[in-house]
Design a protein around this motif. Sequence first.
Motif, PDB file in Angstrom:
ATOM      1  N   VAL A   1       1.729  -2.587  -1.055  1.00 25.95           N
ATOM      2  CA  VAL A   1       1.154  -1.390  -1.693  1.00 25.95           C
ATOM      3  C   VAL A   1       0.993  -0.204  -0.746  1.00 25.95           C
ATOM      4  CG1 VAL A   1       0.018  -2.744  -3.484  1.00 25.95           C
ATOM      5  CG2 VAL A   1      -1.275  -2.074  -1.455  1.00 25.95           C
ATOM      6  N   THR A   2       1.013  -0.446   0.562  1.00 22.56           N
ATOM      7  CA  THR A   2       0.941   0.677   1.513  1.00 22.56           C
ATOM      8  C   THR A   2       2.286   0.942   2.170  1.00 22.56           C
ATOM      9  OG1 THR A   2       0.273  -0.733   3.373  1.00 22.56           O
ATOM     10  CG2 THR A   2      -1.501   0.239   2.041  1.00 22.56           C
ATOM     11  N   LEU A   3       3.321   0.267   1.683  1.00 23.27           N
ATOM     12  CA  LEU A   3       4.684   0.423   2.208  1.00 23.27           C
ATOM     13  C   LEU A   3       4.749   0.165   3.711  1.00 23.27           C
ATOM     14  CD1 LEU A   3       5.825   3.574   0.183  1.00 23.27           C
ATOM     15  CD2 LEU A   3       6.098   1.165  -0.407  1.00 23.27           C
ATOM     16  N   GLY A   4       4.091  -0.916   4.133  1.00 20.26           N
ATOM     17  CA  GLY A   4       4.176  -1.336   5.521  1.00 20.26           C
ATOM     18  C   GLY A   4       3.280  -0.587   6.490  1.00 20.26           C
ATOM     19  N   ALA A   5       2.232   0.057   6.003  1.00 19.70           N
ATOM     20  CA  ALA A   5       1.316   0.795   6.877  1.00 19.70           C
ATOM     21  C   ALA A   5       0.626  -0.154   7.856  1.00 19.70           C
ATOM     22  CB  ALA A   5       0.279   1.541   6.043  1.00 19.70           C
ATOM     23  N   LYS A   6       0.173   0.395   8.968  1.00 14.71           N
ATOM     24  CA  LYS A   6      -0.470  -0.375  10.036  1.00 14.71           C
ATOM     25  C   LYS A   6      -1.961  -0.034  10.115  1.00 14.71           C
ATOM     26  CE  LYS A   6       3.506  -1.975  11.441  1.00 14.71           C
ATOM     27  NZ  LYS A   6       4.000  -3.019  10.624  1.00 14.71           N
ATOM     28  N   PRO A   7      -2.783  -0.946  10.658  1.00 13.38           N
ATOM     29  CA  PRO A   7      -4.216  -0.681  10.782  1.00 13.38           C
ATOM     30  C   PRO A   7      -4.484   0.627  11.531  1.00 13.38           C
ATOM     31  CG  PRO A   7      -3.750  -2.974  11.280  1.00 13.38           C
ATOM     32  CD  PRO A   7      -2.425  -2.281  11.149  1.00 13.38           C
ATOM     33  N   ASP A   8      -5.504   1.356  11.063  1.00  8.67           N
ATOM     34  CA  ASP A   8      -5.832   2.677  11.600  1.00  8.67           C
ATOM     35  C   ASP A   8      -7.350   2.863  11.714  1.00  8.67           C
ATOM     36  OD1 ASP A   8      -5.341   5.321  12.453  1.00  8.67           O
ATOM     37  OD2 ASP A   8      -5.526   6.087  10.414  1.00  8.67           O
ATOM     38  N   GLY A   9      -8.062   1.793  12.054  1.00 12.44           N
ATOM     39  CA  GLY A   9      -9.510   1.900  12.225  1.00 12.44           C
ATOM     40  C   GLY A   9     -10.264   1.503  10.973  1.00 12.44           C
ATOM     41  N   ASN A  10     -11.535   1.899  10.943  1.00 11.78           N
ATOM     42  CA  ASN A  10     -12.414   1.550   9.836  1.00 11.78           C
ATOM     43  C   ASN A  10     -13.037   2.801   9.250  1.00 11.78           C
ATOM     44  OD1 ASN A  10     -12.118  -1.303  10.077  1.00 11.78           O
ATOM     45  ND2 ASN A  10     -13.491  -1.258  11.836  1.00 11.78           N
TER      46      ASN A  10
ATOM     47  N   GLN B   1      -2.451   3.293   7.914  1.00 17.02           N
ATOM     48  CA  GLN B   1      -1.649   4.512   7.916  1.00 17.02           C
ATOM     49  C   GLN B   1      -0.183   4.136   8.039  1.00 17.02           C
ATOM     50  OE1 GLN B   1      -2.635   7.964   7.726  1.00 17.02           O
ATOM     51  NE2 GLN B   1      -0.431   8.069   7.379  1.00 17.02           N
ATOM     52  N   GLY B   2       0.636   4.732   7.182  1.00 18.92           N
ATOM     53  CA  GLY B   2       2.070   4.516   7.223  1.00 18.92           C
ATOM     54  C   GLY B   2       2.805   5.835   7.275  1.00 18.92           C
ATOM     55  N   ASP B   3       4.121   5.770   7.220  1.00 15.94           N
ATOM     56  CA  ASP B   3       4.923   6.996   7.228  1.00 15.94           C
ATOM     57  C   ASP B   3       4.673   7.833   5.976  1.00 15.94           C
ATOM     58  OD1 ASP B   3       6.048   6.325   9.652  1.00 15.94           O
ATOM     59  OD2 ASP B   3       7.760   5.318   8.732  1.00 15.94           O
ATOM     60  N   LYS B   4       4.531   7.154   4.835  1.00 16.13           N
ATOM     61  CA  LYS B   4       4.344   7.872   3.578  1.00 16.13           C
ATOM     62  C   LYS B   4       2.951   7.659   3.000  1.00 16.13           C
ATOM     63  CE  LYS B   4       6.338   8.586  -0.960  1.00 16.13           C
ATOM     64  NZ  LYS B   4       7.402   8.274  -1.880  1.00 16.13           N
ATOM     65  N   TYR B   5       2.490   6.421   2.948  1.00 11.47           N
ATOM     66  CA  TYR B   5       1.205   6.091   2.337  1.00 11.47           C
ATOM     67  C   TYR B   5       0.164   5.752   3.382  1.00 11.47           C
ATOM     68  CZ  TYR B   5       3.097   5.646  -2.431  1.00 11.47           C
ATOM     69  OH  TYR B   5       3.644   5.881  -3.658  1.00 11.47           O
ATOM     70  N   ARG B   6      -1.060   5.961   2.986  1.00 14.56           N
ATOM     71  CA  ARG B   6      -2.201   5.478   3.756  1.00 14.56           C
ATOM     72  C   ARG B   6      -3.078   4.704   2.788  1.00 14.56           C
ATOM     73  NH1 ARG B   6      -2.478  10.873   3.468  1.00 14.56           N
ATOM     74  NH2 ARG B   6      -1.740  11.033   5.595  1.00 14.56           N
ATOM     75  N   GLY B   7      -4.046   3.974   3.300  1.00 16.52           N
ATOM     76  CA  GLY B   7      -4.887   3.201   2.392  1.00 16.52           C
ATOM     77  C   GLY B   7      -6.208   2.809   2.999  1.00 16.52           C
ATOM     78  N   LEU B   8      -7.123   2.469   2.109  1.00 18.06           N
ATOM     79  CA  LEU B   8      -8.405   1.877   2.462  1.00 18.06           C
ATOM     80  C   LEU B   8      -8.441   0.526   1.780  1.00 18.06           C
ATOM     81  CD1 LEU B   8     -10.743   4.926   1.735  1.00 18.06           C
ATOM     82  CD2 LEU B   8      -9.972   4.132   3.975  1.00 18.06           C
ATOM     83  N   THR B   9      -8.863  -0.511   2.497  1.00 20.72           N
ATOM     84  CA  THR B   9      -8.839  -1.846   1.916  1.00 20.72           C
ATOM     85  C   THR B   9     -10.084  -2.634   2.291  1.00 20.72           C
ATOM     86  OG1 THR B   9      -7.583  -3.884   1.674  1.00 20.72           O
ATOM     87  CG2 THR B   9      -7.521  -2.839   3.836  1.00 20.72           C
ATOM     88  N   ARG B  10     -10.442  -3.538   1.393  1.00 16.19           N
ATOM     89  CA  ARG B  10     -11.498  -4.507   1.671  1.00 16.19           C
ATOM     90  C   ARG B  10     -11.316  -5.685   0.741  1.00 16.19           C
ATOM     91  NH1 ARG B  10     -16.579  -4.449  -1.275  1.00 16.19           N
ATOM     92  NH2 ARG B  10     -16.389  -3.075  -3.058  1.00 16.19           N
ATOM     93  N   GLN B  11     -11.926  -6.780   1.098  1.00 14.53           N
ATOM     94  CA  GLN B  11     -11.879  -7.983   0.280  1.00 14.53           C
ATOM     95  C   GLN B  11     -13.003  -7.894  -0.746  1.00 14.53           C
ATOM     96  OE1 GLN B  11      -9.254  -9.718   1.194  1.00 14.53           O
ATOM     97  NE2 GLN B  11      -9.469 -11.203  -0.441  1.00 14.53           N
ATOM     98  N   THR B  12     -12.690  -8.124  -2.021  1.00 13.39           N
ATOM     99  CA  THR B  12     -13.697  -8.139  -3.092  1.00 13.39           C
ATOM    100  C   THR B  12     -13.568  -9.474  -3.809  1.00 13.39           C
ATOM    101  OG1 THR B  12     -12.141  -6.935  -4.497  1.00 13.39           O
ATOM    102  CG2 THR B  12     -13.859  -5.644  -3.453  1.00 13.39           C
ATOM    103  N   GLY B  13     -14.416 -10.385  -3.445  1.00 18.39           N
ATOM    104  CA  GLY B  13     -14.316 -11.734  -3.999  1.00 18.39           C
ATOM    105  C   GLY B  13     -13.036 -12.383  -3.525  1.00 18.39           C
ATOM    106  N   THR B  14     -12.263 -12.901  -4.464  1.00 17.68           N
ATOM    107  CA  THR B  14     -10.998 -13.559  -4.112  1.00 17.68           C
ATOM    108  C   THR B  14      -9.837 -12.579  -4.097  1.00 17.68           C
ATOM    109  OG1 THR B  14     -10.606 -14.122  -6.432  1.00 17.68           O
ATOM    110  CG2 THR B  14     -11.753 -15.767  -5.074  1.00 17.68           C
TER     111      THR B  14
END
Length: 171
Positions: free
Chosen positions: A115-124, A136-149
């Motif tokens: 979903v982030t097209l191969g983005a790499k970790p960029d902090g918290n 952070q990736g070339d095109k997409y960036r994202g915020l992620t966390r675990q929510t339950g399963t």
Amino acid sequence: MASSMRTRQTVRDMVLSMLAVGGVVFIGYLFLPHSGGDGVHVVDYRSALASAKRAAPFPVLGPQGLEDDWRATSVEYRQDKKGHNVWHLGFVTPTGQYAAIEQSDGEREAVLSEVTLGAKPDGNASVSGEDWQRYQGDKYRGLTRQTGTATTVVTGTASYDELARLAQSLK
């Protein structure tokens, strides 16, 4: 002299034909509907969200309290090829960028990569007092966390600020 007269008639006929065709085109232009918007097809996601919340084996998250200038453009709840449950809700943000909520009970790293097209970790980042990892990736960036399963990812071409605003609205 006959040749000169024939040439003038031919030119006159051609000009009259062009005027007639131009008149038809102009009338058609006046009466055919024109797209007055920006081409964004807005969808109502509320019933799909309610259905996904009933069907999913994890807590499906949807936005509450987003301003009207966040326009939902795509919504889907499905199973992927490996049988994992997937929730997607895409938006055009107030600045005209793309942002989406992606949730899946698939393997975390595979979900993030897809979903982030191969983005790499960029902090918290802290969003409403909760810790999210930034990618952070070339095109997409994202915020992620675990929510339950499930792995929840707020991703897109939008800025981290807009992604955080979307993440903050999730309930």
